[in-house]
Write a protein that holds these residues in place. Structure first.
Motif, short mmCIF file in Angstrom:
data_model
loop_
_atom_site.label_atom_id
_atom_site.label_comp_id
_atom_site.label_asym_id
_atom_site.label_seq_id
_atom_site.Cartn_x
_atom_site.Cartn_y
_atom_site.Cartn_z
N LEU A 102 -5.87 6.49 -3.26
CA LEU A 102 -6.05 5.88 -1.65
C LEU A 102 -5.16 6.18 -0.49
CD1 LEU A 102 -7.96 2.69 -2.79
CD2 LEU A 102 -9.01 4.75 -2.07
N GLY A 103 -3.85 6.43 -1.28
CA GLY A 103 -2.75 6.64 -0.45
C GLY A 103 -2.61 8.05 -0.13
N VAL A 152 -2.21 2.49 4.85
CA VAL A 152 -1.23 2.30 3.58
C VAL A 152 0.17 2.47 4.13
CG1 VAL A 152 -0.74 3.24 1.36
CG2 VAL A 152 -2.73 2.48 1.91
N ALA A 153 0.44 3.75 4.76
CA ALA A 153 1.91 4.01 5.29
C ALA A 153 2.18 3.07 6.26
CB ALA A 153 1.77 5.35 6.09
N VAL A 183 2.18 -7.31 -0.02
CA VAL A 183 1.28 -6.63 0.59
C VAL A 183 2.12 -5.07 0.73
CG1 VAL A 183 0.01 -5.56 2.34
CG2 VAL A 183 -0.01 -7.84 1.89
N ALA A 184 3.50 -5.08 1.05
CA ALA A 184 4.08 -3.87 1.23
C ALA A 184 4.51 -3.23 0.00
CB ALA A 184 5.52 -4.24 2.06
N ILE A 185 4.77 -3.84 -0.86
CA ILE A 185 5.08 -3.28 -2.37
C ILE A 185 3.77 -2.78 -2.90
CG2 ILE A 185 5.00 -5.29 -3.89
CD1 ILE A 185 7.42 -2.63 -4.00
N ALA A 186 2.62 -3.40 -2.66
CA ALA A 186 1.19 -2.90 -3.08
C ALA A 186 0.94 -1.42 -2.61
CB ALA A 186 0.30 -3.82 -2.84
N ALA A 187 1.33 -1.63 -1.31
CA ALA A 187 1.14 -0.17 -0.29
C ALA A 187 2.15 0.84 -0.84
CB ALA A 187 1.33 -0.45 1.06
N VAL A 188 3.46 0.55 -1.35
CA VAL A 188 4.42 1.59 -1.74
C VAL A 188 3.93 2.08 -2.89
CG1 VAL A 188 6.69 1.87 -2.55
CG2 VAL A 188 6.51 0.52 -0.64
N GLY A 189 3.44 1.25 -3.94
CA GLY A 189 2.88 1.76 -5.22
C GLY A 189 1.48 2.72 -4.84
N LYS A 243 1.47 4.87 -2.73
CA LYS A 243 1.84 5.91 -2.17
C LYS A 243 2.65 6.88 -3.26
CE LYS A 243 3.96 6.44 1.81
NZ LYS A 243 4.86 6.04 2.66
N THR A 244 2.50 6.31 -4.22
CA THR A 244 3.52 6.82 -5.51
C THR A 244 2.80 7.50 -6.52
OG1 THR A 244 5.10 4.96 -4.94
CG2 THR A 244 5.26 6.40 -7.11
#
Length: 343
Positions: free
Chosen positions: A61-62, A71-72, A299-305, A307-308
């Motif tokens: 999804l990212g 997400v970014a 929420v930020a660490i979920a988004a970082v995940g 993007k990975t």
């Protein structure tokens, strides 16, 4: 119908368009964070770790689709806002009650660990960026410090991988320490205060410090939390000094832009910490902002995940794992040795 020229749109129209663009990705990151929080409360697992793993599980999804922009935004802007709001948890007036000897020990442990990580990284095949990222997260406050430090480091194609690995590493090691260190405290016969200083001065994440400290006694828990929050208070000055050094000596930044001379989230952290220290923030608002900080970081660490790519993260290798373990053992040794000297 032809789309309107962005320059001709009113502020409200631009704001509405931007909100629509970001909304899907932000909502997905929030949903992942809520799921992680629910699972953490029912299965006694760190919410940060769960949010990261759940985010990685839906990383597609990212990469493409309507969620990419949101997400970014979550991984960058919400992260910095969450770090800034950490300042409300800092009260220098309360922390001065630790006494100058313990303050010196904690400060020395943090600085020594960062210096140690930078010094030995090359023996593990890593450069200064990864060394500072891992050593800073181990020395200060785990995943939160990792994300704050990552925000000021010059970016390259492996920046996200290093951040994800570091968050995973410090969270797992912090969980192990939460179980193992109270056993060590009892084995060494430490009293409640000494045990609290050791736990607060060595375990990476705040939540695990609280869990370990109160598993021994209320006094140990209170002392451990206070010591840990003093380490959290060191996040802003260390990030500030590091950003100035990086800006001065890294003109070769691959992304073309040097880090800002004074990151906005550091200013926010310092302002809120000062206001908290002088008692200018009502308890109700302080509690609200503290909870908001936890949720924003989740929420930020979920988004970082999201993007990975997990395969790329795991390619960091065994040497990286060894480095972060050695740094963890180093700070434990420094704090334990310092306490032995003081007593």
């Amino acid at each position: 119908m032809a789309s309107a020229n962005p320059e001709t749109l009113s502020f409200v129209e631009r704001y509405t368009a931007r909100t629509r663009e970001l909304f899907p990705g932000i909502m997905v990151a929030i949903m992942v964070a809520v799921a992680a929080k629910f699972l953490s409360e029912h299965y006694a697992t760190p919410a940060m770790l769960l949010a990261l793993l759940l985010g990685i599980a839906i990383s597609f999804l990212g990469e493409e689709g309507k969620a990419v922009q949101g997400v970014a935004f979550s991984a960058r802007t919400l992260l910095r806002l969450g770090v800034a709001l950490l300042g409300v948890r800092v009260s220098m007036t309360l922390m001065m009650g630790l006494g100058w000897d313990l303050i010196a020990l904690v400060v020395g442990g943090v600085l020594a660990t960062i210096a140690f990580g930078l010094a030995i990284a090359r023996f593990f095949g890593h450069k200064w960026r990864f060394a500072f990222l891992t050593a800073g997260s181990v020395a200060i406050c785990g995943a939160s410090a990792a994300m704050a430090i990552s925000a000021i480091l010059p970016k390259d194609e492996r920046s996200e991988e290093r951040l994800i690995f570091t968050v995973l590493g410090v969270t797992v090691l912090s969980t192990i320490a939460m179980i193992a260190y109270p056993i060590l405290v009892r084995t060494l016969g430490m009293n409640d205060v000494a045990g609290g200083v050791f736990l607060g001065g060595t375990i990476h994440d705040v939540a695990q410090v609280v869990g370990a400290g109160f598993s021994i006694s209320e006094q140990t828990g209170d002392t451990a939390t206070l010591v840990k929050l003093f380490r959290v208070a060191m996040l802003a000055p260390i990030v500030l000094v590091a950003s100035l050094i990086i800006r001065r000596f890294t003109e070769m930044d691959e992304g073309g832009d040097r880090p800002p001379i004074l990151p906005g989230f550091v200013i926010g952290f310092l302002v809120l910490a000062a206001a908290s220290s002088f008692g200018l923030i009502p308890p109700v608002i302080s509690d609200f902002l503290s909870q908001a900080s936890r949720w924003l970081l989740l929420v930020a660490i979920a988004a970082v995940g999201m993007k990975t790519n997990l395969k790329q993260v795991l390619s960091v290798g065994g040497a990286a794992i060894a480095l972060i373990i050695v740094e963890t053992l180093f700070i434990a040794g420094v704090i334990l040795g310092g306490m032995t000297f003081l007593t």
